[in-house]
Design a protein around this motif. Sequence first.
Motif, PDB file in Angstrom:
ATOM      1  N   GLY A 114      10.942  18.206  39.722  1.00 57.74           N
ATOM      2  CA  GLY A 114      11.287  17.153  38.871  1.00 57.74           C
ATOM      3  C   GLY A 114      12.397  16.761  38.485  1.00 57.74           C
ATOM      4  O   GLY A 114      13.041  16.114  36.530  1.00 57.74           O
ATOM      5  N   VAL A 115      13.588  17.112  38.917  1.00 57.49           N
ATOM      6  CA  VAL A 115      15.370  16.729  38.702  1.00 57.49           C
ATOM      7  C   VAL A 115      15.676  15.660  39.748  1.00 57.49           C
ATOM      8  O   VAL A 115      15.511  15.792  40.989  1.00 57.49           O
ATOM      9  N   ARG A 116      15.812  14.387  39.311  1.00 61.72           N
ATOM     10  CA  ARG A 116      16.125  13.457  40.317  1.00 61.72           C
ATOM     11  C   ARG A 116      17.665  14.352  41.157  1.00 61.72           C
ATOM     12  O   ARG A 116      18.354  14.466  40.749  1.00 61.72           O
ATOM     13  N   VAL A 117      17.533  13.729  42.476  1.00 59.44           N
ATOM     14  CA  VAL A 117      18.489  13.744  43.009  1.00 59.44           C
ATOM     15  C   VAL A 117      19.203  12.564  43.495  1.00 59.44           C
ATOM     16  O   VAL A 117      18.674  11.446  43.655  1.00 59.44           O
ATOM     17  N   ALA A 118      20.040  13.183  44.675  1.00 57.28           N
ATOM     18  CA  ALA A 118      20.951  11.455  44.826  1.00 57.28           C
ATOM     19  C   ALA A 118      19.947  10.983  46.518  1.00 57.28           C
ATOM     20  O   ALA A 118      20.121  11.914  46.976  1.00 57.28           O
ATOM     21  N   ASP A 119      19.899   9.850  46.082  1.00 52.55           N
ATOM     22  CA  ASP A 119      19.017   9.486  47.419  1.00 52.55           C
ATOM     23  C   ASP A 119      19.908   9.448  48.421  1.00 52.55           C
ATOM     24  O   ASP A 119      21.082   9.181  48.316  1.00 52.55           O
ATOM     25  N   GLY A 120      18.733   9.686  50.038  1.00 48.67           N
ATOM     26  CA  GLY A 120      20.342  10.149  50.709  1.00 48.67           C
ATOM     27  C   GLY A 120      19.111  10.256  51.786  1.00 48.67           C
ATOM     28  O   GLY A 120      18.186  10.543  52.283  1.00 48.67           O
ATOM     29  N   TRP A 121      19.842  10.294  53.445  1.00 52.67           N
ATOM     30  CA  TRP A 121      19.297  11.413  54.548  1.00 52.67           C
ATOM     31  C   TRP A 121      20.750  11.279  55.075  1.00 52.67           C
ATOM     32  O   TRP A 121      22.188  11.405  54.811  1.00 52.67           O
ATOM     33  N   VAL A 122      19.981  12.070  56.052  1.00 53.51           N
ATOM     34  CA  VAL A 122      20.732  13.307  57.229  1.00 53.51           C
ATOM     35  C   VAL A 122      20.867  12.306  58.305  1.00 53.51           C
ATOM     36  O   VAL A 122      20.229  11.914  59.182  1.00 53.51           O
ATOM     37  N   ALA A 123      22.564  11.708  58.580  1.00 52.30           N
ATOM     38  CA  ALA A 123      23.071  11.989  60.139  1.00 52.30           C
ATOM     39  C   ALA A 123      23.357  13.008  60.950  1.00 52.30           C
ATOM     40  O   ALA A 123      24.387  13.780  61.003  1.00 52.30           O
ATOM     41  N   ASN A 124      22.799  13.103  62.368  1.00 46.99           N
ATOM     42  CA  ASN A 124      23.247  13.962  63.188  1.00 46.99           C
ATOM     43  C   ASN A 124      23.556  13.429  64.112  1.00 46.99           C
ATOM     44  O   ASN A 124      24.243  14.251  64.985  1.00 46.99           O
ATOM     45  N   LYS A 125      23.861  11.857  64.449  1.00 46.34           N
ATOM     46  CA  LYS A 125      24.747  11.598  65.665  1.00 46.34           C
ATOM     47  C   LYS A 125      25.249  10.349  64.977  1.00 46.34           C
ATOM     48  O   LYS A 125      24.254   9.883  64.029  1.00 46.34           O
ATOM     49  N   VAL A 126      25.814   9.689  65.553  1.00 47.82           N
ATOM     50  CA  VAL A 126      26.449   8.371  64.934  1.00 47.82           C
ATOM     51  C   VAL A 126      25.483   7.694  65.121  1.00 47.82           C
ATOM     52  O   VAL A 126      25.031   6.793  64.940  1.00 47.82           O
ATOM     53  N   GLU A 127      23.928   7.113  66.583  1.00 47.49           N
ATOM     54  CA  GLU A 127      23.521   6.459  66.252  1.00 47.49           C
ATOM     55  C   GLU A 127      22.626   6.387  65.117  1.00 47.49           C
ATOM     56  O   GLU A 127      21.542   5.350  64.863  1.00 47.49           O
ATOM     57  N   ASP A 128      22.311   7.749  64.669  1.00 46.58           N
ATOM     58  CA  ASP A 128      21.763   7.378  63.232  1.00 46.58           C
ATOM     59  C   ASP A 128      21.933   6.540  62.084  1.00 46.58           C
ATOM     60  O   ASP A 128      20.973   5.868  61.452  1.00 46.58           O
ATOM     61  N   VAL A 129      23.055   6.189  63.178  1.00 46.81           N
ATOM     62  CA  VAL A 129      23.712   5.127  61.078  1.00 46.81           C
ATOM     63  C   VAL A 129      22.242   3.384  60.876  1.00 46.81           C
ATOM     64  O   VAL A 129      22.088   3.208  60.235  1.00 46.81           O
ATOM     65  N   ARG A 130      22.557   3.010  62.465  1.00 44.15           N
ATOM     66  CA  ARG A 130      21.686   1.859  62.589  1.00 44.15           C
ATOM     67  C   ARG A 130      20.062   2.119  62.204  1.00 44.15           C
ATOM     68  O   ARG A 130      19.366   1.263  61.593  1.00 44.15           O
ATOM     69  N   ARG A 131      19.680   3.566  62.151  1.00 45.15           N
ATOM     70  CA  ARG A 131      18.016   4.117  61.704  1.00 45.15           C
ATOM     71  C   ARG A 131      17.874   3.560  60.272  1.00 45.15           C
ATOM     72  O   ARG A 131      17.227   4.297  59.756  1.00 45.15           O
ATOM     73  N   GLY A 132      19.220   4.362  59.511  1.00 46.02           N
ATOM     74  CA  GLY A 132      19.592   4.826  58.411  1.00 46.02           C
ATOM     75  C   GLY A 132      18.404   3.100  57.420  1.00 46.02           C
ATOM     76  O   GLY A 132      18.969   2.532  57.448  1.00 46.02           O
ATOM     77  N   TRP A 133      17.815   4.253  56.760  1.00 46.13           N
ATOM     78  CA  TRP A 133      16.934   3.180  55.820  1.00 46.13           C
ATOM     79  C   TRP A 133      17.655   3.296  54.784  1.00 46.13           C
ATOM     80  O   TRP A 133      16.938   2.125  53.422  1.00 46.13           O
ATOM     81  N   PHE A 134      17.850   3.373  54.193  1.00 47.35           N
ATOM     82  CA  PHE A 134      18.634   2.976  52.881  1.00 47.35           C
ATOM     83  C   PHE A 134      20.542   2.549  52.851  1.00 47.35           C
ATOM     84  O   PHE A 134      21.588   2.901  53.862  1.00 47.35           O
ATOM     85  N   LYS A 135      19.805   1.167  52.806  1.00 43.79           N
ATOM     86  CA  LYS A 135      21.464   0.151  52.870  1.00 43.79           C
ATOM     87  C   LYS A 135      22.049   0.188  51.626  1.00 43.79           C
ATOM     88  O   LYS A 135      22.658  -0.955  51.600  1.00 43.79           O
ATOM     89  N   ARG A 136      22.000   0.048  50.602  1.00 46.16           N
ATOM     90  CA  ARG A 136      22.426  -0.347  49.285  1.00 46.16           C
ATOM     91  C   ARG A 136      24.351   0.277  49.216  1.00 46.16           C
ATOM     92  O   ARG A 136      24.416   1.624  49.259  1.00 46.16           O
TER      93      ARG A 136
END
Length: 324
Positions: A114-136
């Motif tokens: 229940g502790v708020r954390v920074a939203d985010g995602w992990v990129a394992n390769k540069v191409e993951d940037v395109r798929r990153g769901w988080f765009k703000r």
Amino acid sequence: MYLVLKGCGLPVTDDALEEYDTGDTIQELRSALKVLGHDVIPLGWGQDLVEDLSRGSYPDLVFNIAEGFNGRAREAQVPALLEMLDIRFVGSDAFALATALDKNAAKLVVNNVGVRVADGWVANKVEDVRRGWFKRYPMIVKPNNEGSSRGISKVSVVHNQDELRERVADVLASYKQPALVEEYIEGRELTVGLVGDPVQVLGIMEVSPLKPRDEFIYSIEVKRNWRELVSYECPARLTATEQKYVQEAAVAAFTALGCKDMARVDFRLTREGTPVFLEINPLPGLSPTTSDLCIMAAALGISHHELVGRILKGAVDRYSLNAS
Ligand SMILES: Nc1ncnc2c1ncn2[C@@H]1O[C@H](COP(=O)(O)OP(=O)(O)OP(=O)(O)O)[C@@H](O)[C@H]1O
Ligand SMILES: [Mg+2]
């Protein structure tokens, strides 16, 4: 009482040795443990440690400060060895250290209570940037498994996809590990010291830039040059409610990860007064002059010896050892 020295190795980036303690810090720790009445014998690391331990009788207690060198669970290696040999030690176990070192994994565990954390995602390769769901934007890009702000500099905050790709590529290539991409959390920078078993809040310290600026981050440049760039305030000036929320969030994070004896937990406090967990350091630096936990203790009138004593007491009580 035995003391494990931190591991060392060949530098690959200019911050490769940032996490390791200096000889002075180890000396200060030895002297604090001696003042507390213990015989201190430095143990090596890696092959040396294995040889030291196989040579004779085991120590009563190991004061583990080993950061390790290789692998995703490097901070967990010494505790894992000690657990295997049934040797008692100060600080968190292998599982807690390995999980905390993986910032994304730590956030999942901490968010789960229940502790708020920074939203985010992990990129394992540069191409993951395109798929990153988080765009703000802005976002911040950091190595997923580092401490001491390794790989976190003023260019880590990104404002568009080109910068994001560039930073992700740099983290992947320079640090040979996944890049953690997070929403940039605007807000006051707080770090919480936790010591003892049962755990107690030592204090909450605010880190503020001396020259107010947008998008302040407590980066490697700032940590290296802290005297000129930041001010520390401990106890941080918080309302009673903010203080309660921050303390509860820190203890919840510590407990959820199964940490022991000591940790520093980093938060950003939003304008609405919500603490947002960034990461936890169950193996916090113990340099009397430069480590945040010791700076915090000093600001509260607690000497380095006393701080070390409080950390040690947690383990001594847990194992029902005689402190003298
Ligand atoms: N999501 C975020 N939003 C805003 N600032 C952030 C975020 N993540 C990290 N930072 C900034 O970068 C700093 C370093 O990040 P973090 O604490 O994750 O790195 P670290 O290397 O593990 O630090 P430590 O030296 O405490 O081990 C933070 O103290 C904070 O100023
Ligand atoms: Mg940090």
